[in-house]
Scaffold this motif. Structure first.
Motif, PDB file in Angstrom:
ATOM      1  N   LEU A   1       0.818  -1.213   0.000  1.00 56.21           N
ATOM      2  CA  LEU A   1       0.000   0.000   0.000  1.00 56.21           C
ATOM      3  C   LEU A   1       0.851   1.263   0.000  1.00 56.21           C
ATOM      4  N   GLY A   2       2.017   1.218   0.624  1.00 59.25           N
ATOM      5  CA  GLY A   2       2.900   2.386   0.623  1.00 59.25           C
ATOM      6  C   GLY A   2       3.334   2.772  -0.778  1.00 59.25           C
TER       7      GLY A   2
ATOM      8  N   GLU B   1      -3.929  -1.397   7.149  1.00 59.34           N
ATOM      9  CA  GLU B   1      -3.661  -0.069   6.571  1.00 59.34           C
ATOM     10  C   GLU B   1      -4.662   0.182   5.475  1.00 59.34           C
TER      11      GLU B   1
ATOM     12  N   ARG C   1      -0.057   9.653  -5.483  1.00 58.78           N
ATOM     13  CA  ARG C   1       0.417  11.030  -5.298  1.00 58.78           C
ATOM     14  C   ARG C   1       1.178  11.533  -6.529  1.00 58.78           C
TER      15      ARG C   1
ATOM     16  N   ARG D   1       0.335   4.216  -2.558  1.00 58.42           N
ATOM     17  CA  ARG D   1       0.088   5.601  -2.113  1.00 58.42           C
ATOM     18  C   ARG D   1       0.968   6.572  -2.902  1.00 58.42           C
ATOM     19  N   GLU D   2       2.238   6.217  -3.054  1.00 60.17           N
ATOM     20  CA  GLU D   2       3.156   7.061  -3.815  1.00 60.17           C
ATOM     21  C   GLU D   2       2.740   7.120  -5.290  1.00 60.17           C
TER      22      GLU D   2
ATOM     23  N   LEU E   1      -6.431   3.495   2.803  1.00 56.35           N
ATOM     24  CA  LEU E   1      -6.523   4.879   2.354  1.00 56.35           C
ATOM     25  C   LEU E   1      -7.752   5.002   1.468  1.00 56.35           C
TER      26      LEU E   1
ATOM     27  N   ASP F   1      -5.643   9.307   4.200  1.00 54.61           N
ATOM     28  CA  ASP F   1      -5.207   8.187   5.030  1.00 54.61           C
ATOM     29  C   ASP F   1      -6.204   7.964   6.151  1.00 54.61           C
TER      30      ASP F   1
ATOM     31  N   VAL G   1      -4.942  11.684  -1.608  1.00 55.83           N
ATOM     32  CA  VAL G   1      -5.062  10.494  -0.771  1.00 55.83           C
ATOM     33  C   VAL G   1      -5.535  10.904   0.612  1.00 55.83           C
TER      34      VAL G   1
END
Length: 124
Positions: free
Chosen positions: A80-81, A106, A88, A84-85, A108, A96, A94
């Motif tokens: 997920l990290g 986790e 963006r 997320r990037e 978003l 959170d 996003v």
């Protein structure tokens, strides 16, 4: 029981008339989902369909459209990290979820171009 549930076939998100260009830009180009052809008899209704992992997401035209602010689909994502990037970098706002520590999940949220809420989550 004489029947059994097999799982989810597709999720449909509503959108206003003329949504196809914005849907293709957001779901296809920015999220990276592959567009799949609609069956010929359904094409006149408008909208566009996409493949997300093992599931389909149908963007359907609704004449009296109002975005879904609370009700939403939730898609499982690995890493997920990094996702997320990815969002963006493509200019997608996003949101959170602060509750992730309580559940150990986790997640978003994003809004599609039509204001519908969409959740992306990763299980530990």
């Amino acid at each position: 029981m004489a029947f059994a549930y097999e799982g989810l076939d597709h999720v449909q998100l509503a959108a206003p008339e003329g949504c196809e260009t914005d849907a293709r830009a957001f779901f296809g180009e920015r999220l990276g989902w592959a567009e799949i052809p609609k069956p010929e008899p359904l094409r006149a209704r408008g909208g566009v369909w996409f493949q997300c992992g093992a599931h389909q997401v149908h963007i359907g035209v609704q004449r009296d459209f109002a975005p879904a602010k609370k009700a939403h689909p939730a898609f499982l994502v690995r890493n997920l990290g990094a996702f997320r990037e990815h969002l963006r970098l493509r200019g997608i706002a996003v949101i959170d979820d602060d509750a992730r520590a309580e559940e150990g999940i986790e997640r978003l949220y994003v809004n599609d171009p039509f204001g519908n809420r969409i959740e992306f989550m990763e299980r530990p």
